[in-house]
Design a protein around this motif. Structure first.
Motif, PDB file in Angstrom:
ATOM      1  N   THR A  90      17.698 -12.869   8.528  1.00 38.06           N
ATOM      2  CA  THR A  90      18.004 -14.260   8.165  1.00 38.06           C
ATOM      3  C   THR A  90      19.194 -14.861   8.899  1.00 38.06           C
ATOM      4  N   GLY A  91      20.165 -14.041   9.321  1.00 36.47           N
ATOM      5  CA  GLY A  91      21.348 -14.558   9.988  1.00 36.47           C
ATOM      6  C   GLY A  91      22.392 -15.118   9.041  1.00 36.47           C
ATOM      7  N   THR A  92      22.230 -14.870   7.751  1.00 39.15           N
ATOM      8  CA  THR A  92      23.188 -15.348   6.755  1.00 39.15           C
ATOM      9  C   THR A  92      24.260 -14.279   6.505  1.00 39.15           C
ATOM     10  N   PRO A  93      25.398 -14.660   5.915  1.00 39.55           N
ATOM     11  CA  PRO A  93      26.480 -13.686   5.731  1.00 39.55           C
ATOM     12  C   PRO A  93      26.318 -12.832   4.478  1.00 39.55           C
ATOM     13  N   LEU A  94      27.022 -11.693   4.482  1.00 39.34           N
ATOM     14  CA  LEU A  94      27.208 -10.912   3.270  1.00 39.34           C
ATOM     15  C   LEU A  94      28.417 -11.472   2.542  1.00 39.34           C
ATOM     16  N   LEU A  95      28.440 -11.340   1.230  1.00 39.15           N
ATOM     17  CA  LEU A  95      29.538 -11.846   0.414  1.00 39.15           C
ATOM     18  C   LEU A  95      30.158 -10.710  -0.389  1.00 39.15           C
ATOM     19  N   PRO A  96      31.250 -10.121   0.096  1.00 38.72           N
ATOM     20  CA  PRO A  96      31.947  -9.118  -0.715  1.00 38.72           C
ATOM     21  C   PRO A  96      32.554  -9.810  -1.933  1.00 38.72           C
TER      22      PRO A  96
END
Length: 106
Positions: A90-96
């Protein structure tokens, strides 16, 4: 920028709510009794809710692109709470979202 180190028990989500975990945490370095995550090992994503009618989804893996510059485990940069990752396909970020609060790095 300093941040707390991510470990196996840290809460990390993809942008669509899927749970992400390191595929190979560093077993030699522990924080809060759990192995730390390094930039070398991709994260595996489970439960991503992104399901486009035609296209790329849901999130399956993620690779860290920004991690610690001064703290290493077995020669690899450790992942911090403010590190950045990109999910595939998807190219979306991970959210820690949450990590242990005792050990910080930069």
């Amino acid at each position: 920028m300093p941040g707390t180190l991510l470990h196996l028990g840290a809460n990390v989500l993809c942008s669509h709510g899927g749970q992400a975990m390191p595929s190979a945490p560093n077993l030699r370095v522990l924080v809060s009794g759990q192995p730390v995550a390094t930039m070398a090992a991709p994260y595996l994503v489970a439960g991503c809710a992104f399901a486009p009618p035609a296209g790329n989804g849901p999130c399956v893996t993620a690779q860290w692109v920004v991690a610690a510059t001064r703290v290493f485990a077995s020669g690899q940069p450790v992942v911090l709470l403010d590190s950045q990752a990109i999910c595939t396909p998807t190219g979306t970020p991970l959210l820690p979202v949450m990590s242990q609060m005792r050990v910080t790095g930069s």
